[in-house]
Design an enzyme around this catalytic site. Sequence first.
Site, short mmCIF file in Angstrom:
data_model
loop_
_atom_site.label_atom_id
_atom_site.label_comp_id
_atom_site.label_asym_id
_atom_site.label_seq_id
_atom_site.Cartn_x
_atom_site.Cartn_y
_atom_site.Cartn_z
N GLY A 94 0.81 -1.22 0.00
CA GLY A 94 0.00 0.00 0.00
C GLY A 94 0.84 1.26 0.00
O GLY A 94 0.54 2.22 -0.71
N CYS A 95 1.91 1.25 0.77
CA CYS A 95 2.77 2.44 0.88
C CYS A 95 3.53 2.67 -0.42
O CYS A 95 3.74 3.82 -0.83
CB CYS A 95 3.72 2.29 2.05
SG CYS A 95 2.86 2.14 3.63
N THR A 96 3.93 1.59 -1.08
CA THR A 96 4.62 1.71 -2.36
C THR A 96 3.67 2.30 -3.40
O THR A 96 4.01 3.25 -4.12
CB THR A 96 5.17 0.35 -2.82
OG1 THR A 96 6.10 -0.12 -1.83
CG2 THR A 96 5.87 0.45 -4.15
#
Length: 154
Positions: free
Chosen positions: A44-46
Amino acid sequence: MTIKEGQPAPDFTAPATSDTTITLSALKGKKVVLYFYPKDSTPGCTTEGQNFRDLYPNFQEANCEILGVSKDSLRRHENFKAKQEFPFELISDEDETVCRLFDVIKLKKMYGKEFEGIERSTFLIDEEGVVRDIWRKVKVKGHAEDVLDAVHGL
């Protein structure tokens, strides 16, 4: 302390990638998107970072800087930034000072265990240093586009 729209953003100075130190008040005169995310190199952060990266030229045209914040070390941030080719800086907040200023450390649950972690959140700060928009419990899909729309609305 809970931050509300219309309030001045709390000032901070913190270490960031590219051997820089970011002081929020030094960015007056520019809009700032400050996005908090749980951990480098997670799916998700990527994706969230890639979405901001892909729209970065549009943010720049609107006189807006993007800054990502997590508790990861500068070394991890440098690797993440290089691998994903992020054109913006990532702030390392290992002691949670900035996270606590913006009230993004929340009690979370995973696999039945409770722990404190970063709740994915984004703050849009105007040229005068005032918080204009806040997104909490962010869902990644479409988020960068929503933030860009808000930037254009200022």
